[in-house]
Write a protein that holds these residues in place. Structure first.
Motif, short mmCIF file in Angstrom:
data_model
loop_
_atom_site.label_atom_id
_atom_site.label_comp_id
_atom_site.label_asym_id
_atom_site.label_seq_id
_atom_site.Cartn_x
_atom_site.Cartn_y
_atom_site.Cartn_z
N VAL A 171 0.96 -1.35 -0.11
CA VAL A 171 -0.24 -0.50 -0.64
C VAL A 171 1.15 1.41 -0.02
O VAL A 171 1.91 0.97 0.80
CB VAL A 171 -0.98 -0.65 1.26
N LEU A 172 0.38 2.18 -0.64
CA LEU A 172 1.26 3.49 -1.08
C LEU A 172 0.47 4.58 -0.80
O LEU A 172 -1.09 4.98 -0.78
CB LEU A 172 1.98 3.59 -2.15
N ILE A 173 0.76 5.07 0.92
CA ILE A 173 0.36 6.07 1.05
C ILE A 173 0.56 7.62 1.62
O ILE A 173 1.89 7.95 1.77
CB ILE A 173 -0.32 6.10 2.98
N GLU A 174 -0.18 8.61 0.85
CA GLU A 174 0.78 9.51 0.58
C GLU A 174 -0.47 11.43 1.10
O GLU A 174 -1.59 11.32 0.61
CB GLU A 174 1.13 10.03 -0.35
N ASN A 175 0.16 11.70 2.76
CA ASN A 175 -1.17 12.84 2.80
C ASN A 175 -1.99 12.23 2.91
O ASN A 175 -3.14 13.03 2.71
CB ASN A 175 -0.20 14.13 1.92
N LYS A 176 -2.28 11.04 3.94
CA LYS A 176 -3.56 10.67 4.30
C LYS A 176 -4.60 9.84 3.10
O LYS A 176 -5.34 9.72 3.17
CB LYS A 176 -4.35 11.80 5.16
#
Length: 467
Positions: free
Chosen positions: A36-41
């Motif tokens: 999973v890639l999560i950026e700034n929520k």
């Protein structure tokens, strides 16, 4: 392990021997990866990848041949690949190709998983860490990538070994980037190990730490260039150990047979010679549980054990495979590994570490009149022989009269291997193993995961800030 894949590996060995191979081994492997890639929520993407195949090594007239088959559908595919590998090996110059004798092993090992990973829980942990970073003052970007792999490896050879190892790796990569008044600072960290979700369950503490430090670095100072006492924390020591102790301990590099990407070894021919201070003790140990370098048999079917590389400053051994062990009149150390079935195995670190000492960290710092406390690995730059080295740290702090004072940014540490090793005069009791997920070696390059570690150490090196 897929029974059909395992059966194909067994048939491949019999076919290669019937076709005239002096030796053959096969690695049947399966891997499921979820990330999973999560950026700034926000979730940027969720990926699932499944891979299965067989890698086959063989020896004909003393020459190695190799082939690999992804997702084989029939034994005919494997026969064609083996025929081509045999033909290619036949074009080589005839060698003696001695292999150190190995015990025949037949076993199946399931590595413990306390909390089985799943995508829902992976997202939950990732989002929690991302939120912590994003909500910290001055942070403009938070990137969190949790992932796990379920792996099954079956090794068999023409000598009779049949070994299955089933394991799970769970990792989380995190980056915190702060910005203010035209200045940007980033701190990153990787957590995880061999096991289940228990390997990253406390990652929110690391998320808090990197976010706070990235924010603080905006107000940090530069430092002048000087040769000084340095106290290095275990995270920085793990990369230093990897680069200037681990790689040059791989026997194929010592022999100059594998020089791509990370070069050779400055201590070639120095077995039983002093290469550092009596405080320097180094080992490689694939048996350290929960490390990313934890395994019981390597990709030659050799059982693993702890190997002493440096003892009280004296070089004692290298990491050996079944061929180099004959050259060095030593024994295989269980360090022959490939990224996956697509590649020939190479001699690789498992978990190379500096041994802990009996110093308390505050005692190590207290004795320093003028020096630097160096924290967390960043980017290495090492010459081909692993002699001259420079490694940037994520941040540093000044030490004045035994007290840690100013926070420093953009700091790089430089030295030469023999001078630095000789300068080590203290090793802490805070031994720590850190995860390494992107070690490159070989041509074609193979990326490998492993552990590296050590305690807080004290020595002498050049320190400077770079813009």
């Amino acid at each position: 392990m897929d029974v059909e894949l395992q059966d194909l590996a067994d048939k491949a060995i019999r076919y290669a021997r019937d076709s005239g191979a002096q030796y053959c081994d096969a690695r049947a492997e399966q891997q499921e990866r979820k990330s999973v890639l999560i950026e700034n929520k926000e979730i940027e993407h969720i990926r699932t990848n499944n891979d299965r195949g067989i890698g086959i090594r063989l020896v004909k007239k003393g020459v190695w041949g190799f082939c690999s088959i992804t997702d084989p559908e029939s034994f005919e595919q494997i026969k064609e690949a083996i025929d081509a590998a045999m033909k290619n090996a036949g074009h080589g110059t005839k060698n003696k190709n001695n292999l150190y004798p190995n015990v025949v092993n037949k076993t199946k090992i399931d590595f413990p998983v306390l909390k089985k990973p799943d995508l829902e829980e992976l997202i939950k942990i990732g989002m929690e860490c991302n939120k912590i970073i994003t909500n910290t003052s001055k942070i403009i970007k938070s990137i969190v990538s949790p992932w796990y792999t379920n792996n099954s490896k079956y090794f068999a050879n023409s000598e009779g070994s049949e070994i299955t190892q089933i394991f799970t790796d769970v990792i989380i990569d995190m980056v915190a980037t702060a910005h203010e008044s035209g200045l940007t600072q980033s701190i990153n960290i990787t957590e995880g190990g061999r096991g289940g979700l228990e390997q990253i369950i406390n990652s929110h503490y690391s998320a808090q730490e990197i976010a706070l430090k990235a924010s603080q670095l905006l107000d940090a100072k530069h430092t002048k260039e000087e040769k000084a006492t340095v106290v290095m924390n275990p995270d920085f020591v793990s990369l230093l150990t990897h680069e200037i102790l681990g790689h040059p301990s791989e026997a194929d590099r010592v022999l100059g047979k594998e020089m791509a990407w990370a070069g050779g070894a400055w201590w070639k021919g120095k077995i039983n010679q002093k290469i550092g201070s009596e405080n320097l003790n180094v080992f490689d140990d694939p048996t350290i549980k929960e490390s990313l370098g934890w395994y019981y048999f390597d990709d030659e079917g050799v059982e693993t054990k702890k190997t002493t590389l440096v003892e009280n400053g004296v070089l004692k051994n290298h990491m050996q495979n079944r061929e180099t062990a004959v050259t060095f009149d030593s024994a295989p150390t269980g360090n022959m590994r490939a990224t996956n079935y697509r590649f020939m195995p190479l001699i690789r670190m498992a978990c190379t570490c500096i041994e802990k000492g009996d110093w308390k960290v505050d005692e190590i710092v207290k004795e320093v009149k003028n020096g630097y406390y160096i924290s967390n690995m960043k980017i290495p730059s090492i010459d081909m022989k692993r002699y001259n080295w420079s490694i940037s740290c994520q941040y540093a702090q000044k030490i004045e009269n035994g007290e840690i004072t100013d926070l420093l940014r953009d700091v790089i540490v430089l030295g030469t291997a023999p001078d630095f090793f000789e300068s080590i005069d203290a090793c802490g009791d805070d031994f720590t193993v850190r995860p390494i997920t992107n070690c490159g070696k070989g041509d074609p390059m193979q990326s490998m995961i492993m552990g590296n570690g050590g305690p807080t150490i004290r020595g002498t090196a050049t320190v400077k800030s770079v813009n």
